[in-house]
Design a protein around this motif. Structure first.
Motif, PDB file in Angstrom:
ATOM      1  N   ALA A 195      -7.163  -8.283   0.445  1.00 48.90           N
ATOM      2  CA  ALA A 195      -5.757  -8.683   0.355  1.00 48.90           C
ATOM      3  C   ALA A 195      -4.880  -7.651   1.035  1.00 48.90           C
ATOM      4  CB  ALA A 195      -5.339  -8.841  -1.097  1.00 48.90           C
ATOM      5  N   PHE A 196      -3.936  -8.132   1.841  1.00 46.64           N
ATOM      6  CA  PHE A 196      -2.916  -7.293   2.470  1.00 46.64           C
ATOM      7  C   PHE A 196      -1.613  -7.549   1.704  1.00 46.64           C
ATOM      8  CE2 PHE A 196      -5.896  -8.764   5.708  1.00 46.64           C
ATOM      9  CZ  PHE A 196      -6.392  -7.565   6.190  1.00 46.64           C
ATOM     10  N   ALA A 197      -1.175  -6.570   0.943  1.00 47.59           N
ATOM     11  CA  ALA A 197      -0.044  -6.770   0.041  1.00 47.59           C
ATOM     12  C   ALA A 197       1.185  -6.035   0.555  1.00 47.59           C
ATOM     13  CB  ALA A 197      -0.397  -6.305  -1.363  1.00 47.59           C
ATOM     14  N   ASN A 198       2.218  -6.803   0.869  1.00 47.31           N
ATOM     15  CA  ASN A 198       3.534  -6.235   1.130  1.00 47.31           C
ATOM     16  C   ASN A 198       4.296  -6.138  -0.189  1.00 47.31           C
ATOM     17  OD1 ASN A 198       5.696  -5.291   2.750  1.00 47.31           O
ATOM     18  ND2 ASN A 198       6.566  -7.348   2.912  1.00 47.31           N
ATOM     19  N   ALA A 199       4.112  -7.140  -1.042  1.00 49.72           N
ATOM     20  CA  ALA A 199       4.676  -7.156  -2.389  1.00 49.72           C
ATOM     21  C   ALA A 199       3.550  -7.031  -3.408  1.00 49.72           C
ATOM     22  CB  ALA A 199       5.466  -8.439  -2.607  1.00 49.72           C
ATOM     23  N   ALA A 200       3.909  -6.952  -4.678  1.00 46.21           N
ATOM     24  CA  ALA A 200       2.942  -6.576  -5.706  1.00 46.21           C
ATOM     25  C   ALA A 200       2.029  -7.696  -6.150  1.00 46.21           C
ATOM     26  CB  ALA A 200       3.695  -6.030  -6.932  1.00 46.21           C
ATOM     27  N   GLN A 201       2.464  -8.949  -6.008  1.00 43.79           N
ATOM     28  CA  GLN A 201       1.712 -10.021  -6.658  1.00 43.79           C
ATOM     29  C   GLN A 201       1.535 -11.232  -5.763  1.00 43.79           C
ATOM     30  OE1 GLN A 201       3.993 -12.747  -9.379  1.00 43.79           O
ATOM     31  NE2 GLN A 201       5.248 -10.916  -9.697  1.00 43.79           N
ATOM     32  N   TYR A 202       0.507 -12.032  -6.119  1.00 47.76           N
ATOM     33  CA  TYR A 202       0.300 -13.320  -5.473  1.00 47.76           C
ATOM     34  C   TYR A 202       1.377 -14.320  -5.886  1.00 47.76           C
ATOM     35  CZ  TYR A 202      -4.573 -12.200  -4.141  1.00 47.76           C
ATOM     36  OH  TYR A 202      -5.705 -11.674  -3.587  1.00 47.76           O
ATOM     37  N   GLY A 203       1.786 -14.257  -7.135  1.00 47.73           N
ATOM     38  CA  GLY A 203       2.644 -15.242  -7.779  1.00 47.73           C
ATOM     39  C   GLY A 203       2.138 -15.437  -9.197  1.00 47.73           C
ATOM     40  N   ASN A 204       2.954 -16.078 -10.030  1.00 51.02           N
ATOM     41  CA  ASN A 204       2.599 -16.271 -11.434  1.00 51.02           C
ATOM     42  C   ASN A 204       2.256 -14.959 -12.128  1.00 51.02           C
ATOM     43  OD1 ASN A 204       2.831 -19.166 -11.974  1.00 51.02           O
ATOM     44  ND2 ASN A 204       1.194 -19.389 -10.465  1.00 51.02           N
ATOM     45  N   ASN A 205       2.844 -13.855 -11.654  1.00 50.36           N
ATOM     46  CA  ASN A 205       2.614 -12.520 -12.212  1.00 50.36           C
ATOM     47  C   ASN A 205       1.147 -12.115 -12.185  1.00 50.36           C
ATOM     48  OD1 ASN A 205       5.337 -11.949 -12.745  1.00 50.36           O
ATOM     49  ND2 ASN A 205       5.264 -13.041 -14.696  1.00 50.36           N
ATOM     50  N   ALA A 206       0.440 -12.519 -11.132  1.00 48.44           N
ATOM     51  CA  ALA A 206      -0.928 -12.056 -10.875  1.00 48.44           C
ATOM     52  C   ALA A 206      -0.828 -10.877  -9.908  1.00 48.44           C
ATOM     53  CB  ALA A 206      -1.779 -13.170 -10.281  1.00 48.44           C
ATOM     54  N   TYR A 207      -0.952  -9.649 -10.444  1.00 49.61           N
ATOM     55  CA  TYR A 207      -0.631  -8.436  -9.698  1.00 49.61           C
ATOM     56  C   TYR A 207      -1.851  -7.938  -8.926  1.00 49.61           C
ATOM     57  CZ  TYR A 207       3.787  -8.314 -12.150  1.00 49.61           C
ATOM     58  OH  TYR A 207       5.040  -8.637 -12.633  1.00 49.61           O
ATOM     59  N   ILE A 208      -1.945  -8.322  -7.649  1.00 52.34           N
ATOM     60  CA  ILE A 208      -3.045  -7.872  -6.815  1.00 52.34           C
ATOM     61  C   ILE A 208      -2.843  -6.440  -6.352  1.00 52.34           C
ATOM     62  CG2 ILE A 208      -1.983  -8.829  -4.705  1.00 52.34           C
ATOM     63  CD1 ILE A 208      -5.770  -8.681  -5.554  1.00 52.34           C
ATOM     64  N   ALA A 209      -1.603  -5.990  -6.218  1.00 53.37           N
ATOM     65  CA  ALA A 209      -1.293  -4.622  -5.763  1.00 53.37           C
ATOM     66  C   ALA A 209      -0.041  -4.143  -6.490  1.00 53.37           C
ATOM     67  CB  ALA A 209      -1.093  -4.581  -4.253  1.00 53.37           C
ATOM     68  N   PRO A 210      -0.166  -3.801  -7.767  1.00 51.61           N
ATOM     69  CA  PRO A 210       1.023  -3.510  -8.575  1.00 51.61           C
ATOM     70  C   PRO A 210       1.835  -2.319  -8.104  1.00 51.61           C
ATOM     71  CG  PRO A 210      -0.998  -3.014  -9.778  1.00 51.61           C
ATOM     72  CD  PRO A 210      -1.398  -3.777  -8.562  1.00 51.61           C
ATOM     73  N   LEU A 211       1.255  -1.455  -7.255  1.00 54.35           N
ATOM     74  CA  LEU A 211       1.998  -0.303  -6.749  1.00 54.35           C
ATOM     75  C   LEU A 211       2.658  -0.567  -5.393  1.00 54.35           C
ATOM     76  CD1 LEU A 211      -0.514   2.549  -7.706  1.00 54.35           C
ATOM     77  CD2 LEU A 211       1.439   1.678  -9.012  1.00 54.35           C
ATOM     78  N   ALA A 212       2.515  -1.771  -4.869  1.00 56.23           N
ATOM     79  CA  ALA A 212       3.074  -2.083  -3.552  1.00 56.23           C
ATOM     80  C   ALA A 212       4.598  -1.979  -3.574  1.00 56.23           C
ATOM     81  CB  ALA A 212       2.652  -3.477  -3.104  1.00 56.23           C
ATOM     82  N   ASP A 213       5.126  -1.361  -2.528  1.00 58.01           N
ATOM     83  CA  ASP A 213       6.570  -1.178  -2.346  1.00 58.01           C
ATOM     84  C   ASP A 213       6.962  -1.933  -1.088  1.00 58.01           C
ATOM     85  OD1 ASP A 213       9.123  -0.285  -1.663  1.00 58.01           O
ATOM     86  OD2 ASP A 213       8.736   1.789  -2.251  1.00 58.01           O
ATOM     87  N   ILE A 214       7.780  -2.955  -1.230  1.00 55.64           N
ATOM     88  CA  ILE A 214       8.101  -3.857  -0.125  1.00 55.64           C
ATOM     89  C   ILE A 214       9.040  -3.220   0.900  1.00 55.64           C
ATOM     90  CG2 ILE A 214      10.171  -4.982  -1.066  1.00 55.64           C
ATOM     91  CD1 ILE A 214       8.756  -7.693  -0.364  1.00 55.64           C
ATOM     92  N   ARG A 215       9.420  -1.934   0.673  1.00 55.09           N
ATOM     93  CA  ARG A 215      10.315  -1.228   1.584  1.00 55.09           C
ATOM     94  C   ARG A 215       9.767   0.134   2.019  1.00 55.09           C
ATOM     95  NH1 ARG A 215      15.684  -1.853   1.846  1.00 55.09           N
ATOM     96  NH2 ARG A 215      16.158   0.205   0.968  1.00 55.09           N
ATOM     97  N   ASP A 216       8.446   0.366   1.869  1.00 57.87           N
ATOM     98  CA  ASP A 216       7.910   1.704   2.163  1.00 57.87           C
ATOM     99  C   ASP A 216       7.239   1.813   3.525  1.00 57.87           C
ATOM    100  OD1 ASP A 216       5.541   0.329   1.767  1.00 57.87           O
ATOM    101  OD2 ASP A 216       4.745   1.719   0.260  1.00 57.87           O
ATOM    102  N   GLY A 217       7.194   0.729   4.304  1.00 57.44           N
ATOM    103  CA  GLY A 217       6.587   0.778   5.628  1.00 57.44           C
ATOM    104  C   GLY A 217       5.077   0.752   5.633  1.00 57.44           C
TER     105      GLY A 217
END
Length: 303
Positions: A195-217
């Motif tokens: 999984a390539f995660a820009n955001a933390a979750q797939y949807g429905n609060n299924a957190y594939i990458a809970p530390l993902a920061d959508i503004r960190d580059g």
């Protein structure tokens, strides 16, 4: 030129997720009315890909905010249409998973989501690309992409259908040998999910990458090489409670660019929609490439 945030265009997918029998014009009249100095229009989609065209046209016509009314697929189309235009993406979540909306702190209750647009708070977010095709929340190879293809063919939507399809396909799906290049390293491994995660979750609060920061580059990568039953149970629990990175059931990396070669063609998805198969993949990230409307609870993360 600064976008005019008082001009709103609602791009509405009338068959997305829970949109059936949803009276959008009545909602907008009730919540926005004529008291806030806003001009808004509603433009329904008519076919796959139409939301991208409508969004691009709305930006050309000077709408400073273009609202994707639908699920993550509609959000992806509208976001694609707005890239490079300066107009901001907003989300009125009406889909099955609503991954990007949840990450951005957008209320799932329609009236509350619309109320944000009276005085929209806009921040730029990163934009991912997989083989050149944009995504805003997550993309991925392997089992999750396979399930997304089967889910699209299931005939019904919703979390219960997704779980049923995933359980059925788990009995059939096999991992695939891959080679991953990132940060100057080459990693030979098996891939059940990448999984390539820009955001933390797939949807429905299924957190594939809970530390993902959508503004960190950076993209957060989650690799699950194999998925025997004991690990599958731990992954399911980790997705639900957000502790997958510390569970030992998955491996994580961060990078701006990732290249993947697979032994056999693997399916891939973009924001939950199946997008095809390939044996060579390049995932990249464009920092702060799209302005979006965020919710009151979204933190103004440093970059």
């Amino acid at each position: 030129m600064t976008p005019d945030l008082s001009r709103l265009c609602f791009v509405f997918n009338p068959i997305s997720g829970t949109n059936r029998r949803f009276d959008l014009p009545a909602l907008l009249h009730r919540v926005l009315g004529k008291s806030y100095g806003l001009h808004y229009e509603v433009r329904p989609t008519q076919y796959a890909g139409h939301a991208e065209e409508l969004a691009r046209e709305a930006a050309r016509q000077g709408f400073g905010v273009v609202v994707a009314v639908g699920g993550d697929g509609t959000v992806n189309e509208v976001g694609r249409g707005l890239l490079g235009t300066g107009s901001a993406l907003a989300v009125l979540p009406r889909g099955s998973g609503n991954g990007l909306a949840r990450h951005l702190g957008i209320p799932l209750e329609p009236a509350a989501a619309v109320a944000l647009l009276r005085q929209p708070r806009v921040l730029p977010i990163d934009v991912g690309r997989l083989n050149g095709r944009p995504f805003f929340c997550t993309a991925g190879l392997g089992f999750d992409a396979h399930v997304s293809r089967c889910f699209a063919q299931a005939g019904t939507r919703g979390l219960s259908t997704y779980v049923r399809v995933a359980l059925r396909e788990y009995q059939r799906y096999q991992s695939c040998p891959v080679e991953i290049e990132l940060n100057g390293q080459r990693i030979g491994t098996d891939c059940y999910v990448l999984a390539f995660a820009n955001a933390a979750q797939y949807g429905n609060n299924a957190y594939i990458a809970p530390l993902a920061d959508i503004r960190d580059g950076l993209l957060d990568l989650c690799l699950i090489d194999r998925l025997p039953l004991s690990r599958a149970l731990r992954v399911a629990y980790g997705l639900a409670v957000g502790d997958l990175p510390t569970s030992g059931a998955a491996t994580y990396h961060s990078a701006q660019t990732v290249r993947v070669r697979t032994e056999r063609p693997l399916g891939f998805h973009l924001d939950g929609d199946f997008a095809g198969e390939a044996t060579d993949f390049t995932a990249t990230l464009q920092p702060l490439g799209l302005p979006v409307v965020v919710g009151a609870g979204f933190e103004n993360q440093a970059v």
